[in-house]
Design a protein around this motif. Structure first.
Motif, mmCIF file in Angstrom:
data_model
loop_
_atom_site.group_PDB
_atom_site.id
_atom_site.type_symbol
_atom_site.label_atom_id
_atom_site.label_comp_id
_atom_site.label_asym_id
_atom_site.label_seq_id
_atom_site.Cartn_x
_atom_site.Cartn_y
_atom_site.Cartn_z
ATOM 1 N N THR A 351 1.764 -31.892 9.766
ATOM 2 C CA THR A 351 2.888 -32.930 8.788
ATOM 3 C C THR A 351 3.167 -32.584 7.655
ATOM 4 N N ARG A 352 3.988 -33.011 7.391
ATOM 5 C CA ARG A 352 4.202 -33.027 6.267
ATOM 6 C C ARG A 352 5.398 -34.056 4.689
ATOM 7 N N PRO A 353 4.777 -34.820 4.070
ATOM 8 C CA PRO A 353 3.731 -34.186 3.341
ATOM 9 C C PRO A 353 2.454 -33.846 3.733
ATOM 10 N N LEU A 354 1.818 -33.124 3.250
ATOM 11 C CA LEU A 354 -0.006 -33.056 4.437
ATOM 12 C C LEU A 354 -0.532 -34.243 3.601
ATOM 13 N N TYR A 355 -0.266 -35.602 3.067
ATOM 14 C CA TYR A 355 -1.057 -36.356 2.141
ATOM 15 C C TYR A 355 -0.920 -37.808 3.494
ATOM 16 N N ALA A 356 0.540 -37.782 4.044
ATOM 17 C CA ALA A 356 1.411 -38.380 4.793
ATOM 18 C C ALA A 356 0.495 -39.276 5.850
ATOM 19 N N GLU A 357 0.342 -40.417 5.774
ATOM 20 C CA GLU A 357 -0.674 -41.415 6.739
ATOM 21 C C GLU A 357 -0.484 -41.177 8.125
ATOM 22 N N GLY A 358 -1.104 -41.232 9.386
ATOM 23 C CA GLY A 358 -1.399 -41.213 10.703
ATOM 24 C C GLY A 358 -1.263 -39.388 10.750
ATOM 25 N N ALA A 359 -1.162 -38.483 10.005
ATOM 26 C CA ALA A 359 -2.022 -37.056 9.593
ATOM 27 C C ALA A 359 -3.175 -37.161 10.781
ATOM 28 N N ASP A 360 -3.190 -36.082 11.600
ATOM 29 C CA ASP A 360 -4.716 -35.748 12.333
ATOM 30 C C ASP A 360 -4.882 -34.502 11.846
ATOM 31 N N PRO A 361 -5.584 -34.173 10.945
ATOM 32 C CA PRO A 361 -6.160 -32.472 10.143
ATOM 33 C C PRO A 361 -6.353 -32.041 11.112
ATOM 34 N N VAL A 362 -5.937 -30.747 10.751
ATOM 35 C CA VAL A 362 -6.546 -29.357 11.183
ATOM 36 C C VAL A 362 -7.814 -29.298 10.926
ATOM 37 N N LEU A 363 -7.858 -28.826 9.431
ATOM 38 C CA LEU A 363 -9.397 -28.503 8.261
ATOM 39 C C LEU A 363 -9.057 -29.470 7.431
ATOM 40 N N ASP A 364 -10.597 -29.455 7.143
ATOM 41 C CA ASP A 364 -10.966 -30.854 5.676
ATOM 42 C C ASP A 364 -9.480 -30.558 4.525
ATOM 43 N N ASP A 365 -9.384 -31.741 3.443
ATOM 44 C CA ASP A 365 -8.865 -31.664 2.778
ATOM 45 C C ASP A 365 -8.968 -30.505 1.296
ATOM 46 N N LEU A 366 -10.150 -29.861 1.305
ATOM 47 C CA LEU A 366 -10.438 -29.554 0.584
ATOM 48 C C LEU A 366 -9.792 -28.096 1.600
ATOM 49 N N ALA A 367 -10.089 -27.592 2.779
ATOM 50 C CA ALA A 367 -9.188 -26.290 3.060
ATOM 51 C C ALA A 367 -7.631 -26.395 3.264
ATOM 52 N N ARG A 368 -7.033 -27.724 3.568
ATOM 53 C CA ARG A 368 -6.129 -27.904 4.550
ATOM 54 C C ARG A 368 -4.752 -27.322 3.840
ATOM 55 N N PRO A 369 -4.233 -27.503 2.065
ATOM 56 C CA PRO A 369 -3.206 -26.759 1.480
ATOM 57 C C PRO A 369 -3.102 -25.104 1.829
ATOM 58 N N VAL A 370 -4.191 -24.320 1.806
ATOM 59 C CA VAL A 370 -4.116 -22.784 0.979
ATOM 60 C C VAL A 370 -3.323 -22.251 1.989
ATOM 61 N N THR A 371 -2.983 -22.591 3.730
ATOM 62 C CA THR A 371 -2.364 -21.696 3.599
ATOM 63 C C THR A 371 -0.357 -21.687 3.917
ATOM 64 N N ALA A 372 0.134 -23.281 3.436
ATOM 65 C CA ALA A 372 0.976 -23.488 2.886
ATOM 66 C C ALA A 372 1.638 -23.408 1.656
ATOM 67 N N LYS A 373 0.516 -23.570 0.801
ATOM 68 C CA LYS A 373 0.296 -23.118 -0.824
ATOM 69 C C LYS A 373 0.543 -21.550 -0.650
ATOM 70 N N TYR A 374 0.036 -20.576 0.480
ATOM 71 C CA TYR A 374 -0.049 -19.155 0.161
ATOM 72 C C TYR A 374 1.501 -18.896 0.824
ATOM 73 N N LEU A 375 2.029 -19.563 1.681
ATOM 74 C CA LEU A 375 3.498 -18.806 2.369
ATOM 75 C C LEU A 375 5.035 -19.084 1.874
ATOM 76 N N ASN A 376 4.192 -20.606 0.910
ATOM 77 C CA ASN A 376 5.313 -21.308 0.198
ATOM 78 C C ASN A 376 4.948 -20.099 -1.706
ATOM 79 N N THR A 377 4.377 -20.110 -2.001
ATOM 80 C CA THR A 377 3.916 -19.218 -3.563
ATOM 81 C C THR A 377 4.215 -18.001 -3.475
ATOM 82 N N ARG A 378 5.685 -16.552 -2.127
ATOM 83 C CA ARG A 378 6.106 -16.119 -1.599
ATOM 84 C C ARG A 378 7.110 -16.179 -2.601
ATOM 85 N N ALA A 379 7.678 -17.421 -2.812
ATOM 86 C CA ALA A 379 8.770 -16.991 -3.041
ATOM 87 C C ALA A 379 8.682 -16.987 -5.002
ATOM 88 N N PHE A 380 7.837 -17.490 -5.513
ATOM 89 C CA PHE A 380 7.252 -17.673 -6.651
ATOM 90 C C PHE A 380 7.864 -16.642 -7.614
#
Length: 400
Positions: A351-380
């Motif tokens: 789901t994008r954005p992760l906060y969208a309604e109706g999402a079926d999260p795999v992890l809890d909110d604390l952990a959910r952004p980690v992997t996408a943030k890791y991948l996106n920051t490669r461009a920084f």
């Protein structure tokens, strides 16, 4: 790092905290935490921009004569730190921190009176037309051309990696107006382009992190009024260098970095590692300590740069140092997040954005952004000027 504040500064901090407690909703804070791209989606960011503007706080760095706060360096630092601590949305810098300062310095009186209030209020949403296929780090080699036709320029070409172009109603763009024999740095002009102008096509680019954040924009005989040129024809390179110094060094990023650091500490404390938390791993504990020291060092550099800004100077070459270190620390933080999660970092949130309604999260909110943030920051370490370019600027202008 501990900084001492006087009674007036503590009172200001308390005022900011009270404002955030009243105006910043839990939904906004959650959306900010779950935002994995550079800044908030307009549905969140523009709402927060208008809330700040109603208070007169949307442009802390602007001079009061143009609608800014007139705050001291310390007040601006406190404000940015408190926003990060509270989890306030990250506003798009394209208008407030890039187009705005350029128009203030180089714009005509008509451009200032029209655009600056709209930028403050968030009525215009801006994107940046700089990079092109084959013209990123060597920006002066850009090929998008604007040919004068009476009171208009006719623009043809393409821009790429254009963040939030699919949301923007305005673009500031570098275009080539010089002839074949004009030196490449002297044949560039700076235009303000209405994104609804006929002939503009936006093609989405999906990032490795799964977000639709950037785009390629095509110009086919796009007519832009000459009155939308900022500065003189051929002055675009001078303006671009001025703008890039603000893009790279005109922000306070240490508060956001520290907020990310504290989030990852909480994540580590709640992630089991043997009989305790993963922080019991001495190698990981050392990595956390190293990043924290790096954040402290960047914070002090930011305060030095902001002191220069307060006296009317632009950031100068040290802005390259700040951009370099900020991007490297962001990447180090997200690497820590992946290390903390271990195999769980392989979980993928569709789901994008992760906060969208109706999402079926795999992890809890604390952990959910980690992997996408890791991948996106490669461009920084690429966007806003690649790290190799920043090191060249630092070596040339600061070391000699």
């Amino acid at each position: 790092m501990k900084l001492s504040f006087g009674p007036d500064e503590l009172a200001f901090r308390d005022e900011v905290r009270a404002f955030l407690g009243e105006k910043l909703s839990p939904e906004m804070s959650r959306a900010t935490h779950l935002t994995t791209s550079v800044f908030s989606e307009p549905e969140i960011g523009r709402v927060w921009n208008r809330i700040l503007n109603d208070k007169g706080w949307s442009a802390p760095a602007w001079p009061s004569a143009f609608g800014g706060t007139g705050w001291s360096l310390v007040q601006r630092w406190i404000f940015a730190t408190e926003l990060a601590r509270a989890g306030a949305p990250s506003l798009s810098p394209m208008g407030l921190k890039m187009a705005g300062p350029v128009i203030m310095k180089f714009g005509s009186p008509e451009q200032k009176s029209y655009y600056l209030p709209r930028i403050l209020a968030g009525d215009d949403y801006w994107c940046q037309g700089y990079s092109e296929p084959g013209s990123g780090s060597d920006l002066a080699s850009l090929a998008t051309r604007a040919v004068r036709d009476g009171d208009h320029y006719v623009v043809n070409g393409t821009k790429i990696w254009t963040t939030h172009a699919h949301h923007a109603n305005m673009m500031f763009a570098l275009v080539r107006t010089g002839g074949e024999d004009t030196p490449k740095h002297k044949g560039i002009s700076f235009l303000l382009v209405d994104m609804k102008t006929p002939g503009i096509t936006i093609r989405p680019i999906r990032t490795i992190g799964g977000d639709h954040e950037v785009n390629q924009v095509f110009f086919d005989d796009v007519r832009v009024p000459v009155s939308q040129r900022v500065g003189e024809e051929g002055e675009g390179w001078t303006i671009a260098k001025y703008l890039l110094e603000f893009e790279r060094g005109g922000s306070i990023t240490s508060g956001d970095l520290r907020s990310t650091f504290e989030w990852l500490q909480r994540l580590a404390q709640e992630t089991p590692g043997g009989e305790g938390s993963v922080l019991d791993d001495p190698d990981l504990a050392l990595a956390f300590s190293t990043v924290e020291i790096d954040i402290d060092a960047l914070e002090m550099t930011e305060l030095r740069v902001m002191s220069s800004l307060q006296t009317g100077q632009n950031p100068g070459a040290v802005s390259s140092l700040m951009k370099l270190r900020w991007s490297e620390i962001e990447q180090a933080l997200t690497r820590l997040g992946v290390r903390v999660l271990g195999p769980d970092a392989l979980a993928w949130e569709t789901t994008r954005p992760l906060y969208a309604e109706g999402a079926d999260p795999v992890l809890d909110d604390l952990a959910r952004p980690v992997t996408a943030k890791y991948l996106n920051t490669r461009a920084f370490t690429i966007f806003g000027g690649a790290s190799e370019i920043q090191r060249e600027i630092i070596s040339r202008e600061l070391i000699g």
